[in-house]
Write an enzyme that holds these catalytic residues in place. Structure first.
Site, PDB file in Angstrom:
ATOM      1  N   ASP A  45       0.849  -1.190   0.000  1.00  0.00           N
ATOM      2  CA  ASP A  45       0.000   0.000   0.000  1.00  0.00           C
ATOM      3  C   ASP A  45       0.890   1.247   0.000  1.00  0.00           C
ATOM      4  OD1 ASP A  45      -2.054   1.897   0.550  1.00  0.00           O
ATOM      5  OD2 ASP A  45      -3.206   0.350   1.596  1.00  0.00           O
ATOM      6  N   THR A  86      -6.460   3.682  -2.428  1.00  0.00           N
ATOM      7  CA  THR A  86      -6.317   2.282  -1.997  1.00  0.00           C
ATOM      8  C   THR A  86      -7.381   1.336  -2.562  1.00  0.00           C
ATOM      9  OG1 THR A  86      -5.222   2.937   0.021  1.00  0.00           O
ATOM     10  CG2 THR A  86      -6.290   0.796   0.052  1.00  0.00           C
ATOM     11  N   ASN A 107     -12.146   5.348  -2.063  1.00  0.00           N
ATOM     12  CA  ASN A 107     -12.332   4.614  -0.809  1.00  0.00           C
ATOM     13  C   ASN A 107     -13.770   4.773  -0.337  1.00  0.00           C
ATOM     14  OD1 ASN A 107      -9.671   3.721  -0.682  1.00  0.00           O
ATOM     15  ND2 ASN A 107      -8.996   5.600   0.318  1.00  0.00           N
ATOM     16  N   LYS A 169      -5.963  -3.279   6.517  1.00  0.00           N
ATOM     17  CA  LYS A 169      -7.160  -2.555   6.041  1.00  0.00           C
ATOM     18  C   LYS A 169      -8.186  -3.549   5.500  1.00  0.00           C
ATOM     19  CE  LYS A 169      -4.725   1.634   4.480  1.00  0.00           C
ATOM     20  NZ  LYS A 169      -4.409   2.494   3.323  1.00  0.00           N
ATOM     21  N   ASP A 170      -9.427  -3.378   5.893  1.00  0.00           N
ATOM     22  CA  ASP A 170     -10.494  -4.274   5.403  1.00  0.00           C
ATOM     23  C   ASP A 170     -10.533  -4.298   3.869  1.00  0.00           C
ATOM     24  OD1 ASP A 170     -11.537  -1.655   5.113  1.00  0.00           O
ATOM     25  OD2 ASP A 170     -12.958  -1.902   6.768  1.00  0.00           O
ATOM     26  N   ARG A 171     -10.450  -3.111   3.247  1.00  0.00           N
ATOM     27  CA  ARG A 171     -10.557  -3.065   1.782  1.00  0.00           C
ATOM     28  C   ARG A 171      -9.372  -3.749   1.095  1.00  0.00           C
ATOM     29  NH1 ARG A 171      -9.688   1.994   4.005  1.00  0.00           N
ATOM     30  NH2 ARG A 171      -8.023   3.329   3.179  1.00  0.00           N
ATOM     31  N   ASP A 311       1.535   2.838   3.692  1.00  0.00           N
ATOM     32  CA  ASP A 311       0.634   3.956   3.390  1.00  0.00           C
ATOM     33  C   ASP A 311       0.475   4.866   4.602  1.00  0.00           C
ATOM     34  OD1 ASP A 311      -1.306   5.230   1.488  1.00  0.00           O
ATOM     35  OD2 ASP A 311      -2.682   4.797   3.128  1.00  0.00           O
ATOM     36  N   HIS A 315       1.939   8.754   4.571  1.00  0.00           N
ATOM     37  CA  HIS A 315       1.088   9.913   4.844  1.00  0.00           C
ATOM     38  C   HIS A 315       1.611  10.723   6.030  1.00  0.00           C
ATOM     39  CE1 HIS A 315      -2.203   9.416   2.065  1.00  0.00           C
ATOM     40  NE2 HIS A 315      -2.404   8.161   2.426  1.00  0.00           N
ATOM     41  N   HIS A 359      -1.082   2.352  -5.351  1.00  0.00           N
ATOM     42  CA  HIS A 359      -0.855   3.729  -5.800  1.00  0.00           C
ATOM     43  C   HIS A 359       0.537   4.130  -5.324  1.00  0.00           C
ATOM     44  CE1 HIS A 359      -1.491   4.855  -1.615  1.00  0.00           C
ATOM     45  NE2 HIS A 359      -2.627   4.193  -1.634  1.00  0.00           N
TER      46      HIS A 359
HETATM   47 ZN   LIG Z   1      -3.116   6.530   1.397  1.00  0.00          ZN
END
Ligand SMILES: [Zn+2]
Length: 550
Positions: A45, A86, A107, A169-171, A311, A315, A359
């Site tokens: 990620d 994501t 998202n 992350k769930d996704r 990720d 950030h 990404h």
């Molecule tokens: Zn991000």
């Protein structure tokens, strides 16, 4: 006549083929389809392409370097749509499709019918399993409108293949595992447990409960976060303490070493922003491997892993931070462990492995400005205020905009209809009022992209990313190097730093090497389908990267 001619051509071919017995025997002798025992997909990620090489000299021999040495790398691999986030990324990698078709446009997005925001994997019809934190578990892939490569493998093997998705992350776990998954597991930051939903099963498998009972997150957090190497060796990165870096909960400064104390209500959330997030992801993936017996059955199994931590760290601290470098040096060690475990479990050469990203990321705006590079932060609040004032001046009082998200405006179509105003009318006002705003490159009507005043390259990216039902009405096109928000760094735009990501295939059926030909994220799933000799997902628009196949 055409039909008759076709039959006429076929008949002699059959007649000729029959008497040639040696050839006929060879071509009809029963050959078994060969497939790898296991496919392991890794999505990192927020991994930008250049991370392969930025930290290369400090990687170990068994992780990133082994993959580059023994695998096939696509050196000019890009996202093919503009909104690089994501959920859209994971969906596109695994479907070979694009938001315009698979429907995962962000998202989250605004649903015009229900008048509320929708989270990409929310599903109110299912319940959390493995936690009392209900909100963390009401998740499924139902918003994904097409099949995934994992679905296609299940279909192709008459559901004999096992497919499992894993991510903090769930996704990142749910979208790759697809609609027919045998399991998807993600992290509940309130309880520190790996969980799932009733979409998949009614209770956690014993191996997940057993891992949860070890309380690894609490144990790892006690050890804090120190740099892997002496900090003076992090010469690829800026000095540790920068004014734009985020302060982890409880920390006075953004500097090593970190004590890791969680916040009440979200005690384990902090672990995602440290290398321990990758460690627990690797550990639960290896538990899945052995306890689900992946790669040991007759049919090919598929383990989809996403490492979410880079990720969070990108950030919070930005891509040029010591924290980011440390995350990648440690992820390299985690990948080496994973590959060693796979060698031992299914045997080197018996599994197909690929690594890619959802990404990239932009460098920190402030750092670019310090070095006289063109960059800036958009004042979205001021832009929205100016737009609302201009719309009132043009059309009178009215609530013209329902919401904005993903640099898109969702308009209030009831008001537009009542006032006999078109989306294009609103778009023109927005374009006029932002014409002299730094950071805004253009404002385009997403319903009329065919006539939009955009260059061809970006036009394609916006077309591929726009879903007729789920995207907004009007798009704010930002200038390169610009972003909204005060967080250190972000992504989500159509520029190279967000679109250029790694793609590497390694192992079963893969010829080592590299290509500089431009490849697209949409090519990932059809290339997997070709290697596995199965049908590509139904929304696939990519092409097979044939040069990597043995
Ligand atoms: Zn991000």
């Amino acid at each position: 006549m055409i039909r008759f001619a076709f039959l006429f051509c076929l008949i002699p071919a059959c007649l000729i083929a029959q008497p040639v017995s040696p050839m006929s025997k060879a071509s009809t002798s029963p050959q078994l389809i060969t497939r790898p025992k296991l496919v392991v997909g890794v999505v990192v990620d927020q991994m930008r392409y250049d991370y392969w090489y930025r930290y290369y000299n400090k990687y170990t021999d068994g992780g990133f370097k082994r993959l580059l040495r023994e695998g096939f790398t696509c050196r000019d691999h890009h996202y093919h749509y503009a909104l690089t986030v994501t959920a859209a990324g994971h969906a596109s990698v695994y479907t070979g499709s694009q938001p315009a078709m698979h429907g995962i446009v962000g998202n989250e997005w605004y649903d015009q019918r229900s008048g509320r925001r929708v989270y990409c994997v929310e599903d109110s019809t299912v319940k959390a399993v493995g936690t009392t934190n209900a909100g963390a578990g009401s998740m499924s892939p139902k918003n994904l409108m097409v099949s995934t490569i994992t679905d296609q493998l299940r279909i192709a093997t008459n559901y004999q293949s096992k497919t499992i998705g894993i991510a903090l992350k769930d996704r990142g776990a749910i979208l790759p595992a697809g609609h027919t998954a045998n399991g998807a597991y993600w992290f509940d930051s309130k309880t520190g447990n790996w969980i799932t939903s009733s979409f998949y099963r009614t209770e956690l498998p014993q191996w997940v409960s057993a891992y949860n009972s070890k309380k690894r997150p609490a144990e790892l957090m006690k050890s804090g976060w120190q740099t892997l190497l002496p900090i003076e060796q992090y010469t690829e990165s800026t000095a540790d303490d920068q004014r734009y870096e985020y302060k982890l909960p409880g920390a006075q400064k953004s500097v090593f070493p970190y004590d890791l104390a969680g916040q009440s209500g979200d005690v384990f959330g902090i672990i995602a922003s440290t290398p321990h997030g990758n460690t627990i992801t690797k550990e639960i993936a290896l538990e899945a491997l052995t306890h689900e017996n992946l790669g040991k059955g007759e049919a090919t199994d598929f383990l989809a892993i996403s490492f979410s931590t880079p990720d969070y760290v990108g950030h919070a601290f930005g891509p040029n931070s010591v924290e980011e470098e440390d995350i990648y040096l440690r992820l390299d060690r985690d990948l080496a462990d994973l590959l060693t475990a796979l060698d031992g479990w299914v045997g080197k050469g018996n599994y197909l492995f690929f690594l890619t990203a959802d990404h990239g990321v932009m460098d920190v705006v402030d750092l670019w400005k310090d070095h006289h590079l063109p960059a800036g932060r958009l004042n979205i609040g001021a832009i929205n205020t100016a737009i609302k004032a201009a719309l009132t001046t043009a059309f009178g009082d009215g609530d013209y905009i329902r919401t904005s998200d993903n640099y898109q405006f969702y308009l209030n179509h009831d008001v537009l209809r009542a006032k006999k105003i078109t989306v294009q009318d609103v778009c023109q006002v927005m374009r006029d009022v932002t014409r002299n705003t730094d950071g805004v490159a253009n404002v385009v009507n997403l319903h009329e992209l065919g006539t939009a005043s955009l260059n061809d390259y970006q036009l394609t990216l916006y077309k591929n990313g726009t879903h007729a039902k789920r995207s907004g009405d009007i798009q704010l096109v930002i200038e390169p190097g610009w972003m909204a928000g005060s967080i250190a760094a972000s992504h989500g735009g159509p520029y190279a730093y967000d679109t250029h990501i790694p793609l590497l295939f390694y192992g079963w059926g893969v010829k080592p090497g590299e290509t500089f030909a431009r490849t697209s994220v949409a090519d990932t799933a059809p290339t997997l389908a070709a290697l596995l000799k199965i049908l590509e997902p139904n929304g696939s628009v990519g092409k097979v990267i044939g040069t990597l196949i043995k």
